[in-house]
Motif scaffolding. Structure first.
Motif, PDB file in Angstrom:
ATOM      1  N   HIS A   6      48.300  38.271  45.037  1.00 12.86           N
ATOM      2  CA  HIS A   6      47.141  37.587  45.617  1.00 12.86           C
ATOM      3  C   HIS A   6      46.511  38.496  46.672  1.00 12.86           C
ATOM      4  O   HIS A   6      47.196  38.961  47.566  1.00 12.86           O
ATOM      5  CB  HIS A   6      47.545  36.263  46.275  1.00 12.86           C
ATOM      6  CG  HIS A   6      46.361  35.483  46.779  1.00 12.86           C
ATOM      7  ND1 HIS A   6      45.572  34.743  45.951  1.00 12.86           N
ATOM      8  CD2 HIS A   6      45.832  35.368  48.027  1.00 12.86           C
ATOM      9  CE1 HIS A   6      44.612  34.177  46.657  1.00 12.86           C
ATOM     10  NE2 HIS A   6      44.758  34.535  47.915  1.00 12.86           N
ATOM     11  N   PRO A   7      45.207  38.803  46.563  1.00 15.10           N
ATOM     12  CA  PRO A   7      44.321  38.343  45.491  1.00 15.10           C
ATOM     13  C   PRO A   7      44.541  39.141  44.206  1.00 15.10           C
ATOM     14  O   PRO A   7      44.834  40.341  44.272  1.00 15.10           O
ATOM     15  CB  PRO A   7      42.924  38.588  46.058  1.00 15.10           C
ATOM     16  CG  PRO A   7      43.110  39.751  46.974  1.00 15.10           C
ATOM     17  CD  PRO A   7      44.485  39.585  47.585  1.00 15.10           C
ATOM     18  N   PRO A   8      44.401  38.510  43.049  1.00 15.27           N
ATOM     19  CA  PRO A   8      44.632  39.213  41.790  1.00 15.27           C
ATOM     20  C   PRO A   8      43.444  40.081  41.402  1.00 15.27           C
ATOM     21  O   PRO A   8      42.299  39.789  41.724  1.00 15.27           O
ATOM     22  CB  PRO A   8      44.809  38.062  40.790  1.00 15.27           C
ATOM     23  CG  PRO A   8      43.974  36.965  41.353  1.00 15.27           C
ATOM     24  CD  PRO A   8      44.084  37.083  42.845  1.00 15.27           C
ATOM     25  N   LEU A  86      40.083  32.699  42.823  1.00 18.65           N
ATOM     26  CA  LEU A  86      41.312  33.412  43.191  1.00 18.65           C
ATOM     27  C   LEU A  86      42.427  32.424  43.529  1.00 18.65           C
ATOM     28  O   LEU A  86      43.590  32.624  43.143  1.00 18.65           O
ATOM     29  CB  LEU A  86      41.045  34.340  44.381  1.00 18.65           C
ATOM     30  CG  LEU A  86      39.964  35.408  44.181  1.00 18.65           C
ATOM     31  CD1 LEU A  86      39.850  36.284  45.425  1.00 18.65           C
ATOM     32  CD2 LEU A  86      40.266  36.263  42.958  1.00 18.65           C
ATOM     33  N   GLU A  87      42.061  31.364  44.241  1.00 17.20           N
ATOM     34  CA  GLU A  87      43.051  30.354  44.601  1.00 17.20           C
ATOM     35  C   GLU A  87      43.525  29.597  43.365  1.00 17.20           C
ATOM     36  O   GLU A  87      44.723  29.267  43.246  1.00 17.20           O
ATOM     37  CB  GLU A  87      42.457  29.375  45.617  1.00 17.20           C
ATOM     38  CG  GLU A  87      42.213  29.963  47.011  1.00 17.20           C
ATOM     39  CD  GLU A  87      41.012  30.894  47.071  1.00 17.20           C
ATOM     40  OE1 GLU A  87      40.899  31.654  48.052  1.00 17.20           O
ATOM     41  OE2 GLU A  87      40.175  30.857  46.126  1.00 17.20           O
ATOM     42  N   SER A  90      46.003  31.807  41.496  1.00 17.60           N
ATOM     43  CA  SER A  90      47.281  31.921  42.206  1.00 17.60           C
ATOM     44  C   SER A  90      48.122  30.658  42.064  1.00 17.60           C
ATOM     45  O   SER A  90      49.355  30.711  42.045  1.00 17.60           O
ATOM     46  CB  SER A  90      47.032  32.221  43.683  1.00 17.60           C
ATOM     47  OG  SER A  90      46.426  33.489  43.847  1.00 17.60           O
TER      48      SER A  90
END
Length: 258
Positions: A6-8, A86-87, A90
């Motif tokens: 994270h972040p990917p 992004l969240e 994850s």
């Protein structure tokens, strides 16, 4: 399976649909875009057909795929949304599925190999019903099935063509395959069977010249088949990401209470 940083780092893949192309442009501007080989996750934008295409195309990479629905059918996809991607990635839950391997022999002796994430199907290719002999693990289980066709489905594909043919919906964690008949004439109304995931299924076409049959692995067709062998391939694993509470297990249960 390795965890996602994270972040990917994200690689966006889009279908040719206008809505998917527009989504890719908007998401790339917001989150950037890199090659699939360098990515932590691949985001597929389209429908279930494009998701299958993406999984096949990135099979050699140990990279999970997170789909967002920009198509008509989205059973394997998450809801589309540009915010908090992004969240969402994850927090996503991972499902691992194994494809089917198909070996089809055609009338000219050619051997065609294929992989299918959903199902391998045999379909009559002429005006007369197909006649199929079915063997499981080397033992003939049905000498003659007269039908429009038959298929072998994975749990992941059990809500697709298999379900339309009145086959059973399989829990994603079930170590079984569904063998489903399409419009069976003899034995009358025979629907099919549940087989262990380790089973090797073989179809032999009876009277192939008079009653031609084609085989399909995830819609990739082979015409004029004489025999088709199908088995699960545990050495190949496709990683699919779903938003929490919306994974394949939950969706398969929901489909049975619609």
């Amino acid at each position: 399976m390795p965890s996602i940083p994270h972040p990917p780092k994200i690689a966006f893949h889009a279908s040719e649909a206008k809505i998917a192309v527009a989504a890719q442009k908007a998401l790339t501007e917001r989150y950037g875009d890199i090659s699939a080989e360098d990515a932590d996750v691949i985001v597929a934008l389209g429908g279930d057909g494009f998701m299958l295409q993406t999984l096949h195309g990135t099979q050699a990479l140990d990279v999970p795929v997170y789909g967002m629905n920009c198509g008509t059918v989205g059973f394997l996809m998450n809801e589309y949304g540009e915010g908090a991607l992004l969240e969402r990635i994850s927090a996503a839950e991972e499902e691992v599925i194994n494809p089917l391997v198909m070996k089809a022999v055609t009338a000219d002796g050619t051997i065609h190999d294929g992989l299918a994430i959903n199902e391998v199907s045999l379909l009559r290719a002429g005006p007369q019903a197909a006649k199929l002999r079915i063997s499981v693990d080397g033992q003939v289980r049905m000498d003659e099935l007269v039908c429009d066709g038959a298929l072998v489905s994975t749990p992941a594909g059990s809500t697709a063509y298999n379900y339309s043919a009145h086959g059973p919906i399989l829990p994603i964690g079930a170590d079984v395959l569904a063998l489903t008949a399409m419009s069976a004439f003899r034995p009358r109304r025979w629907r099919g069977a549940l087989l262990p995931k380790t089973a090797h299924v073989r179809f032999d076409v009876i009277q192939p010249k008079k009653r031609p049959v084609m085989a399909e692995a995830d819609s990739r067709a082979v015409k004029n088949v004489l025999s088709v062998e199908i088995r699960s391939e545990p050495q190949i694993a496709h990683r699919i990401l779903f938003d929490p509470g919306h994974g394949l297990e939950e969706r398969l249960i929901q489909e049975q209470f619609v």
